[in-house]
Each structure stands twice: as C-alpha cells, then as structure tokens.
Design a protein around this motif. Structure first.
Motif, PDB file in Angstrom:
ATOM      1  N   GLU A  98     -15.931  11.664  17.659  1.00  0.00           N
ATOM      2  CA  GLU A  98     -16.370  12.877  16.970  1.00  0.00           C
ATOM      3  C   GLU A  98     -17.818  13.146  17.358  1.00  0.00           C
ATOM      4  N   ALA A 139     -12.078  12.216  10.171  1.00  0.00           N
ATOM      5  CA  ALA A 139     -12.818  12.707  11.337  1.00  0.00           C
ATOM      6  C   ALA A 139     -12.520  14.187  11.510  1.00  0.00           C
ATOM      7  N   ASP A 140     -13.220  14.832  12.465  1.00  0.00           N
ATOM      8  CA  ASP A 140     -13.017  16.274  12.606  1.00  0.00           C
ATOM      9  C   ASP A 140     -11.682  16.631  13.253  1.00  0.00           C
ATOM     10  N   GLN A 378     -19.175  17.668   8.224  1.00  0.00           N
ATOM     11  CA  GLN A 378     -17.899  18.276   8.615  1.00  0.00           C
ATOM     12  C   GLN A 378     -17.882  19.757   8.271  1.00  0.00           C
TER      13      GLN A 378
END
Length: 472
Positions: A98, A139-140, A378
């Motif tokens: 990421e 996570a993205d 995020q």
C-alpha cells in the motif's frame, strides 16, 4: 487494555495434573496462544488445556497478550515445535504494498516468527523499517492482513514493488498487484450480512412509517457487500466502526443495526455542534472548514510529550478525538485535504520502544490513535479521483443526515437486547474509550475542571466501577 483470561487444565500425558484459574493468555513466538506454568509458557489448545510433553518457551519471549475482545489463537493439535521453522524460508502467506502520501506499507499474512524474519530481511535488503506491528485496519485493496511494515524506502511504488518481488520471489505466496477491484473491506471474521437481510431487519425494528426506497437508499451508502461501488462518508465510517477494538460486534444483523444506529445518532449530534460552533461549513463557505479544523486541532496539546505515561495518555486521547472530528469536517471543503494530511502527520506517536513499558490503559489509547490514523490515511490518501468522488458523495450524505433523512435509523438502538450471558463478552455500548480507567478519568476531570460546573454523581460512579469489575 484488558487481556483475555482462561481457566486451564494441565495434562501430563492422559493424566490431569492440576487446574489453573484465570490465567492471562499470551502470544507465543509462532503466533499461537500460550499460558504460564512453572515459570514457562506452554501452548494452549482449543479445550483450554496445556500439555507438559510440549517444549515450553521462556516468558521473556512471550511478552504480548491476547486482548479480551479477540478470539484465542489456539495451537493446532499437530503444531510443529517452535524452533522447527526452516530459517531459510520466510513463511509469508500473502502480501500487498500500500502506497500513499505517508509512505509505503508492506502488509502481509504470516505467523509471528515469520513476520520477524521478514522484518530482518526487509531491513537487510535496504528497504528500511520505520515501524512494524499487527495490522488493525484494511489495506487500500480492501483486504485485512495480519501485519504491516512501514518501509523507510522513499522511491516510487513501482521500484518498491520490484525490490520486494526480488526479495520474496522464492516464496509460495500470492501478491495482489493492485489492479483488482476493491474487495470486501467491510467484512470481518464474523462474516457479512446481505442487503436484503438488513432491509428486512430495519423494517422489523423501526416504528415510524418508512418505505423500501428510504431503507435501501441508506443501506446502499454503506457498501455492505464491500464491492467498492459506492465511495462516501458513510461507507468509510461504517468500516471504521465495525472494526473498532472493544466493540461488541458478533457478526449478526442485530449487531450491525446497533452500529448503524450509533453512527446516525452520534454523527448527527456532532454535525449539529459543529454548525453551532463554526457555521454552515457544508454549504461550501470557503474558510469555515479550514478555521474549524484549526480550532479542533488547537485542542490537542502538542506540547505534551510522549515521555511520561500521563502526557502520552492525554496526547493520545486528544489526538484520537481530533481525528474523529476532522474526518467529518473535511467534507466541508476538499481544498483542506492537504492541510489535514499535514496535521495527521504531526499526531503520529513515537516508535513503540518509547512507550511499550507504559500501563495497559496508556498503550490501549496509543494503539487506538494509531488505528485511527490508519483509517484517516485511507480516507484522505490514494487516488485523487477516488477522494473527489468520496468528497462529493459524503457531502450529500451529511446534508441528508442534517435534514433528518436518516432519523429512522436511530430507532434501531432498540434492538440492542443484553442477554443473560453478556457478562462473558463485551458490553454492547461504550462507557469510555477503549483503555480508559474510570477513576483516573474522573480524577483528571476534577483536576482540569473541564466538566463545566456539572456535578459528578458518585452513585453512578459506583455503578460504573461495578461494571468495570465485570468487564475489565
């Protein structure tokens, strides 16, 4: 942060040797649970027993504990010895890189021994390790991973990926190249609820007249299936609330309804307070949002260092509150994005070796801050087009919230029924932020005089203390 405790049976072969009461559950180097017996840590099995035939591990190598709100990572019956891992094989199961404006984050699945090996390998290959720990947010790419490493490498994502591939090319692992669609970020280990189930549950719980279109419109804002098709404030807020440490979430539809009711009620009240204090910032009045974010940031005492437990607790609490507030305020002016990113960077706590010796409530507050920083990253970082889409949608959502379009959702709090067995789990509501202690909280209030002349009801305090005894 209270650790999980279990009653343990000790076996020598088939013979029951003794029983141990309320033993804290530790994490062994391999990532499995263990408990102390005769000054050493033995693996804990699914029936809450340990076996003296197992090779124990020194307590100093098991200095981390399983939080009370997490499931116990029991040792499998065919568990290999802790020292039998092939040192030449890193043992990483899946990984992803990421990259955002805060740097590069290598996230991955592995046992703790393998995670430590990877940290050493990353450092020795010149990628640098600024920090590593258990991962507490998706996570993205929408996936949850066991661990993260914040890399010291400052080059491009492509170059970072190339170096990581060279390091990990012999691993039997899978790497998400970032080109797949966003996966189910809202899913937890408890599973997901489908839209039709949630619609039926809402109609069963609310008393006022609502039509199907109203219910579906709101639930679609949450991106319940984790498809990534809707970016907005509520889809982000829902993921943050669903994965919050200490939340009494069991994966049921009823549990999700409680989360939704809390979001609508709390955020509408917070939005109204901001409008009273700063003006109608959602009407894109340039300057209002910037001044509001600055005013909220001024409440964080940046002069409070992290060198004492008291200062660290105050700093972590205030920083976390600011991030919650700023995450709503940012939807008043997208030009404030860089301003907020800069402030988030200023709130990051020091490396863990500087505060891991603090009391558990302080560590919990700092962990909570780091988790919230991750969620705000995020929200703000990543693809600019995604942020702009989230901003436009989120602003419309908050205007609808202010109008009262979603007030019927607040009724869903009525489905929060506390069962007779609730004492074995978590409270279905939050008394204080995770990690806070009631007496220290009240003492600090009195010292600051920050409760603005209101009296502290000592009878209610005693009730809270009794609750604290049941739910440490």
């Amino acid at each position: 942060m209270a650790s999980k405790k279990v009653d343990v049976a000790v076996y020598d072969g088939d013979r029951l040797v003794t029983k141990l009461a309320a033993r804290p559950v530790r994490l062994m180097p391999g990532g499995y649970a263990g408990v102390v017996y005769n000054a050493a840590v033995y693996p804990l099995y699914a029936d809450d027993c340990i076996k003296l035939a197992d090779e124990p591990v020194d307590k100093d190598d098991c200095d981390r504990f399983v939080p009370a709100y997490k499931d116990t990572p029991y040792a499998p019956e065919d568990r290999p010895n802790e020292g039998d891992d092939d040192a030449g094989h890193l043992g990483i199961e899946a990984w992803y890189l990421e990259s955002n404006q805060f740097g590069h984050y290598l996230v991955f699945d592995a046992l703790e021994t393998a995670a430590r090996r990877l940290v050493d390998a990353v450092e020795s290959h010149g990628l640098g390790v600024r920090r590593w720990d258990e991962s507490s947010r998706p996570a993205d790419n929408g996936q949850f991973y066991d661990w993260f490493i914040r890399l010291g490498f400052t080059g491009s994502r492509e170059e970072c990926l190339r170096r990581l591939a060279a390091l990990l090319q012999d691993e039997e692992i899978q790497q998400d190249d970032g080109l797949t669609e966003v996966l189910a970020a809202a899913e937890s280990d408890s599973g997901s609820a489908h839209l039709d189930q949630m619609v039926d549950a809402v109609f069963a719980a609310v008393t006022e007249d609502v039509d199907t279109g109203q219910v579906v419109e709101f639930l679609e804002l949450l991106d319940l299936e984790g498809s990534g098709e809707h970016l907005g404030y509520f889809s982000w807020r829902y993921r943050e609330a669903m994965t919050r440490p200490g939340a009494a979430f069991d994966g049921s539809v009823e549990s999700r309804l409680r989360v939704l009711a809390t979001i609508v009620k709390d955020d509408k009240e917070l939005l109204a307070r901001f409008i009273r204090s700063y003006g109608r910032f959602l009407d894109q009045s340039r300057g209002l949002t910037r001044s509001a974010i600055d005013a909220e940031f001024d409440r964080v005492d940046l002069d409070a260092s992290w060198r004492s437990a008291e200062d660290a607790l105050r700093r972590a609490r205030a920083s976390t509150i600011f991030l919650i507030h700023a995450s709503l305020l940012i939807f008043g002016d997208d030009d404030c994005r860089e301003q907020l990113i800069d402030k988030v960077r200023q709130l990051a706590p020091p490396e863990p070796h500087g505060w891991r010796q603090y009391p558990q409530n302080v560590i919990a507050a700092i962990d909570n801050l780091e988790r919230m920083i991750g969620f705000v990253e995020q929200l703000l970082c990543g693809d600019l087009d995604d942020f702009e889409e989230r901003f436009v949608n989120g602003q419309d959502e908050l205007l609808a919230l202010e109008r009262g379009d979603f007030d019927f959702i607040a009724e869903l709090a009525s489905v929060a029924k506390v069962s007779a067995g609730a004492v074995d789990g978590d409270l279905p509501f939050v008394v204080l932020p995770p990690g806070e202690l009631i007496q220290s909280f009240i003492t600090e209030l009195r010292a600051k005089g920050s409760y603005q002349g209101r009296e502290i009801d000592l009878r209610r305090v005693e009730v809270l203390k009794r609750l604290e005894d049941y739910f440490p």
